[in-house]
Design an enzyme around this catalytic site. Structure first.
Site, PDB file in Angstrom:
ATOM      1  N   GLY A  86      34.894 -12.359  33.458  1.00  0.00           N
ATOM      2  CA  GLY A  86      33.520 -12.081  33.872  1.00  0.00           C
ATOM      3  C   GLY A  86      32.878 -13.304  34.489  1.00  0.00           C
ATOM      4  N   SER A  87      31.726 -13.089  35.106  1.00  0.00           N
ATOM      5  CA  SER A  87      30.972 -14.233  35.627  1.00  0.00           C
ATOM      6  C   SER A  87      29.498 -13.860  35.659  1.00  0.00           C
ATOM      7  CB  SER A  87      31.464 -14.622  37.020  1.00  0.00           C
ATOM      8  OG  SER A  87      31.205 -13.580  37.917  1.00  0.00           O
ATOM      9  N   GLY A  88      28.668 -14.886  35.710  1.00  0.00           N
ATOM     10  CA  GLY A  88      27.225 -14.670  35.759  1.00  0.00           C
ATOM     11  C   GLY A  88      26.608 -15.642  36.734  1.00  0.00           C
TER      12      GLY A  88
ATOM     13  N   THR B  57      25.650 -18.593  36.282  1.00  0.00           N
ATOM     14  CA  THR B  57      26.025 -19.992  36.075  1.00  0.00           C
ATOM     15  C   THR B  57      27.522 -20.213  35.896  1.00  0.00           C
ATOM     16  OG1 THR B  57      23.979 -20.037  34.797  1.00  0.00           O
ATOM     17  CG2 THR B  57      25.306 -22.040  34.769  1.00  0.00           C
TER      18      THR B  57
ATOM     19  N   VAL C 204      34.349 -16.886  33.691  1.00  0.00           N
ATOM     20  CA  VAL C 204      35.178 -16.875  32.491  1.00  0.00           C
ATOM     21  C   VAL C 204      36.543 -16.257  32.809  1.00  0.00           C
ATOM     22  CG1 VAL C 204      35.299 -16.173  30.069  1.00  0.00           C
ATOM     23  CG2 VAL C 204      33.076 -16.628  31.106  1.00  0.00           C
TER      24      VAL C 204
ATOM     25  N   ASP D 139      17.260 -15.437  27.752  1.00  0.00           N
ATOM     26  CA  ASP D 139      17.889 -14.458  28.639  1.00  0.00           C
ATOM     27  C   ASP D 139      18.677 -13.477  27.765  1.00  0.00           C
ATOM     28  OD1 ASP D 139      18.838 -13.112  30.791  1.00  0.00           O
ATOM     29  OD2 ASP D 139      20.255 -14.650  31.438  1.00  0.00           O
TER      30      ASP D 139
HETATM   31  N1  LIG Z   1      34.477 -15.267  25.218  1.00  0.00           N
HETATM   32  C1  LIG Z   1      34.458 -14.362  26.196  1.00  0.00           C
HETATM   33  N2  LIG Z   1      35.405 -13.398  26.249  1.00  0.00           N
HETATM   34  C2  LIG Z   1      35.378 -12.456  27.236  1.00  0.00           C
HETATM   35  N3  LIG Z   1      34.462 -12.410  28.202  1.00  0.00           N
HETATM   36  C3  LIG Z   1      33.486 -13.343  28.213  1.00  0.00           C
HETATM   37  C4  LIG Z   1      33.443 -14.360  27.207  1.00  0.00           C
HETATM   38  N4  LIG Z   1      32.360 -15.125  27.443  1.00  0.00           N
HETATM   39  C5  LIG Z   1      31.765 -14.610  28.546  1.00  0.00           C
HETATM   40  N5  LIG Z   1      32.437 -13.541  29.008  1.00  0.00           N
HETATM   41  C6  LIG Z   1      32.079 -12.719  30.179  1.00  0.00           C
HETATM   42  O1  LIG Z   1      31.708 -13.594  31.241  1.00  0.00           O
HETATM   43  C7  LIG Z   1      30.390 -13.308  31.689  1.00  0.00           C
HETATM   44  C8  LIG Z   1      29.726 -14.617  32.103  1.00  0.00           C
HETATM   45  O2  LIG Z   1      29.573 -15.480  31.002  1.00  0.00           O
HETATM   46  P1  LIG Z   1      28.138 -16.082  30.645  1.00  0.00           P
HETATM   47  O3  LIG Z   1      28.294 -17.110  29.595  1.00  0.00           O
HETATM   48  O4  LIG Z   1      27.202 -14.951  30.327  1.00  0.00           O
HETATM   49  O5  LIG Z   1      27.752 -16.775  32.025  1.00  0.00           O
HETATM   50  P2  LIG Z   1      26.335 -16.928  32.747  1.00  0.00           P
HETATM   51  O6  LIG Z   1      25.603 -18.023  32.034  1.00  0.00           O
HETATM   52  O7  LIG Z   1      26.693 -17.280  34.145  1.00  0.00           O
HETATM   53  O8  LIG Z   1      25.613 -15.604  32.634  1.00  0.00           O
HETATM   54  C9  LIG Z   1      29.701 -12.576  30.526  1.00  0.00           C
HETATM   55  O9  LIG Z   1      28.717 -11.690  31.006  1.00  0.00           O
HETATM   56  C10 LIG Z   1      30.850 -11.856  29.855  1.00  0.00           C
HETATM   57  O10 LIG Z   1      31.047 -10.590  30.439  1.00  0.00           O
END
Ligand SMILES: Nc1ncnc2c1ncn2[C@@H]1O[C@H](COP(=O)(O)OP(=O)(O)O)[C@@H](O)[C@H]1O
Ligand SMILES: [Mg+2]
Length: 476
Positions: A123-125, A127, A130, A254
């Protein structure tokens, strides 16, 4: 996720992620200590206004990290007056020193990561990105690093046109997250298994986390009530912890389902970079306004001139609007509905604290586990069934029901054979059910309902219940 359905797209995306990681690995050779972060500068003093602003922002983020440490030390009661920024450099430029008890679990470092292979995109967001990676021992972990195509990076580049400076600015968010993951440890927060901040080895800051599955609200909505209740209870336990954490009361600014992942049915918070440990200062009550799109609340301005409890209430209302409203009331066991209704009412109106909310959730759990809510079941109901103890049905005479624990059959959680008998009697197709030693997270039994049976085999851990009327072929 469409990504996982299209293998071509997934390989393309993975390939580009690898490529960008490699590029960073080659080019990213700076850190706060090695500073000269911005290359050649313009202007007589070597700084342009944009660079001034960027420097200012970097300084503020550095101070935010230091504040986390100071607050933690204060709360732990061992504030060292000689605390200096050198201490924070320990985690800014490498792993925390090994004698720190907080690092006990975070033992995967740069060395272990340098040979590690990413196998999937998780996944990614705005910031971070992953990736799923396999450790040599066969264990899968999630690797979090900076999302170079993300909104945070793009906005920074628009403002400052400085890729190194922006990289560093955005990296602070992951640094903050790592510090928070070290300080805040709870079953409902993903476990930090390691980290590396040595750019030469892994191409930028990387956090190693326990791997989960991104939260799919649609999937969760279709799952049994017991599983949805588990998610809500986990969330309440998490918020109770955050309210009284080693850093004080923590607000998740958030707060959205996508900041959580699922690990073996348990909800876990993964995105902490927008967490805040401060409660606003105030002069009067009207300064303590908590605003949501459909509701506003005003809290008390305390003697110490802070909006005490605001963080807790913000989290609780967000839990109500993003989770409870969708997951809790729907298909709740009828006799638990009044209690659930009370929880919905008190959280939706912010009438109770997180501690009181947790007590209410635990009461629901207790009733559900003990079967107290089933006391009115007719005791005679099992008389309609012939029991074959030590037997298991192997024929595939299954029918589907909803919401089943098994896609191809009808598997539901029950408190006892009596509850299973009641369910079977209410399904026109059901002619038998079996109970095994398999249990759900609450300790309830998993019952498998069938429309017939042609083959039974011995199994000491199982019992088959045949519906007499239907089994004999008689019309009901
Ligand atoms: N430990 C994990 N295992 C599986 N997927 C993850 C994990 N951590 C984050 N993700 C996925 O990656 C995405 C982005 O991570 P996140 O920390 O929310 O980044 P951002 O700060 O850019 O929003 C999350 O929305 C989630 O779907
Ligand atoms: Mg996120």
């Amino acid at each position: 996720m469409t990504f996982s359905r299209n293998p071509f797209c997934s390989s393309l995306l993975l390939a580009s992620l690898f490529l960008s990681l490699t590029v960073i690995l080659k080019n990213w050779h700076f850190g706060l200590q090695e500073n000269k972060p911005f290359g050649d500068a313009g202007g007589p003093d070597g700084l342009t206004p944009a660079r001034d602003r960027l420097l200012q922002q970097l300084k503020e983020r550095q101070q935010e990290l230091e504040l986390l440490d100071i607050t933690f030390d204060n709360k732990q009661g061992f504030m060292d007056p000689s605390f200096s920024t050198n201490d924070s450099a320990v985690y800014i430029n490498g792993k925390l020193s090994s004698d720190n008890p907080l690092t006990a679990k975070t033992d995967i470092g740069c060395e272990e990561l340098s040979g590690i292979k990413a196998v999937d995109f998780l996944g990614s967001g705005y910031t971070k990105t992953v990736l799923k990676a396999a450790l040599p021992q066969g264990l899968f972990v999630a690797l979090k690093s900076i999302n170079h195509q993300g909104t945070d990076m793009r906005l920074c580049m628009e403002d400052f046109q400085d890729s190194q400076g922006c990289n560093e600015l955005v990296s602070f968010k992951l640094r903050k997250e790592i510090v928070l993951l070290q300080r805040l440890q709870h079953t409902n927060i993903v476990e930090l298994k390691g980290q590396c901040q040595d750019s030469a080895l892994v191409g930028g800051i990387t956090a190693v986390l326990e791997q989960g599955m991104p939260l799919q609200m649609i999937q969760l909505l279709q799952s049994p009530w017991e599983e949805r209740f588990r998610v809500c209870l986990g969330l309440v336990q998490l918020l109770q912890y955050l309210s009284h954490s080693p850093l004080g009361s923590v607000a998740l600014l958030d707060f959205q389902p996508r900041q959580f992942v699922m690990v073996s049915g348990e909800l876990k918070l993964t995105d902490l970079d927008d967490a805040s440990i401060q409660e606003p200062a105030c002069q009067e009550d009207s300064d303590c306004l908590l605003q949501f799109p459909l509701r506003n609340f005003t809290l008390r301005c305390s003697f110490s001139r802070t909006c005490e409890g605001l963080n807790e209430m913000r989290n609780l209302y967000n839990a109500y609007r993003y989770f409870f409203t969708y997951l809790l009331p729907h298909q709740a066991p009828p006799l638990l509905k009044p209690l659930i209704h009370q929880i919905m009412n008190s959280t939706g109106e912010l009438k109770q604290s997180i501690n009181e909310t947790l007590v209410a959730f635990e009461e629901v759990l207790h009733m559900y586990k003990s079967g107290l809510h089933l006391e009115n079941l007719p005791p005679s109901i099992t008389r309609d069934y012939a029991v074959l103890k030590g037997m298991r049905s192997v024929a595939n005479m299954e029918y589907r029901c909803w919401p089943s624990y098994k896609q191809q059959g009808c598997v539901l959680s029950v408190h006892s054979a009596r509850e299973a008998a009641l369910i079977c009697s209410s399904h026109p197709q059901c002619t038998s059910f079996s109970l095994s030693s398999e249990k759900t997270w609450t300790g309830r039994l998993l019952a498998s309902f069938r429309s017939g049976f042609s083959h039974l085999v011995p199994d000491v851990n199982s019992a088959v219940y045949m519906r007499r009327v239907k089994a004999s072929g008689a019309v009901l």
